[in-house]
Write an enzyme that holds these catalytic residues in place. Structure first.
Site, mmCIF file in Angstrom:
data_model
loop_
_atom_site.group_PDB
_atom_site.id
_atom_site.type_symbol
_atom_site.label_atom_id
_atom_site.label_comp_id
_atom_site.label_asym_id
_atom_site.label_seq_id
_atom_site.Cartn_x
_atom_site.Cartn_y
_atom_site.Cartn_z
ATOM 1 N N PHE A 49 33.698 32.873 37.954
ATOM 2 C CA PHE A 49 34.211 33.038 39.310
ATOM 3 C C PHE A 49 35.132 34.231 39.508
ATOM 4 O O PHE A 49 35.752 34.356 40.558
ATOM 5 C CB PHE A 49 34.920 31.771 39.808
ATOM 6 C CG PHE A 49 33.980 30.676 40.210
ATOM 7 C CD1 PHE A 49 33.102 30.834 41.270
ATOM 8 C CD2 PHE A 49 33.951 29.474 39.510
ATOM 9 C CE1 PHE A 49 32.230 29.842 41.637
ATOM 10 C CE2 PHE A 49 33.068 28.465 39.866
ATOM 11 C CZ PHE A 49 32.204 28.654 40.938
ATOM 12 N N ASP A 50 35.235 35.120 38.540
ATOM 13 C CA ASP A 50 36.022 36.339 38.768
ATOM 14 C C ASP A 50 35.477 37.497 37.941
ATOM 15 O O ASP A 50 36.227 38.248 37.315
ATOM 16 C CB ASP A 50 37.496 36.090 38.449
ATOM 17 C CG ASP A 50 38.424 37.089 39.162
ATOM 18 O OD1 ASP A 50 37.971 37.734 40.134
ATOM 19 O OD2 ASP A 50 39.590 37.215 38.751
#
Length: 239
Positions: A49-50
């Site tokens: 997610f990043d």
């Protein structure tokens, strides 16, 4: 890491030139294999997610290492949808469905979108080495610009020194554009991305245009035969 992070490499004209496109392709492939391992190689699926250039560290041989798992989530491999009460990630790399369920459910395909944006940033070098002009001198969205350029078959080979490098640039661009399709189901898996990056690029087809309905002036559009509303339901920021 002795060579800092990918963001420093692609934002520096000198380092980007000294590495060469073959090495940048190796870095991209290494990142893709790393994300594929997170998605398929562990007992539980890890969603990062990043994914972004700042979180890709480079060792002394410029072998990439995925870092910063502060926003990561665990789920079973059989679990295709991830529950999320707040958007997470870095603006510019966050998949549309993370902001709004109108685009689909959050899943491992959200990392695929982020990786696609990372690839396009590697190619664009933040537009420093590419002559991007707009008719009204407005800020241009590089992924859309490069899609239109490729679609017109007017790739500027002067951006790289050798014909072989131009092929690498085109392959990285096409793979990146496949990864940033608006709907998760239209994006490839990371395993498929690895296979595309390992190939010679000759058989890669242009993806559908993910930008044809992103104009702020429209209220409804069609993408891949599906309709969506431009009025997005924003996810709660309480987590």
């Amino acid at each position: 890491m002795p060579n800092d992070c990918l963001e420093k490499v692609i934002s520096s004209d000198h380092k980007k030139t000294s590495l060469g496109w073959e090495k940048l392709q190796d870095i991209a492939l290494g990142i893709a294999k790393g994300i594929d391992y997170l998605h398929q190689g562990c007992d539980q699926r890890i969603l990062h997610f990043d994914i972004k250039p700042h979180n890709i560290l480079l060792d002394k041989n410029f072998i990439p290492k995925i870092s910063d798992f502060g926003l990561a989530k665990l789920c079973s491999k059989e679990q295709s949808i991830v529950s999320m009460t707040a958007a997470r990630g870095t603006v510019g790399y966050i998949a549309p469905e993370v902001f709004s369920r109108n685009f689909g459910n959050v899943s491992h395909k959200s990392d695929v979108y982020s990786f696609g944006m990372l690839l396009l940033e590697m190619v664009g070098g933040r537009k420093k080495n590419i002559d991007v002009r707009t008719e009204e001198n407005s800020e241009v969205y590089f992924p859309e610009w490069i899609y239109n350029r490729l679609n017109r078959e007017e790739v500027n080979n002067n951006e790289v020194e050798e014909g072989g490098d131009a092929k690498i640039v085109k392959k990285l661009t096409i793979v990146g554009l496949w990864c940033i399709q608006w709907y998760p189901g239209d994006r490839p898996s990371m395993k498929a991305v690895v296979q595309m990056l390992e190939g010679d690029g000759k058989t890669l087809a242009m993806p559908p245009n993910p930008f044809s309905t992103t104009s702020q002036s429209i209220t409804r559009g069609n993408m891949g035969g599906r309709h969506f509303s431009s009025v997005l339901e924003i996810i709660s920021e309480t987590d």
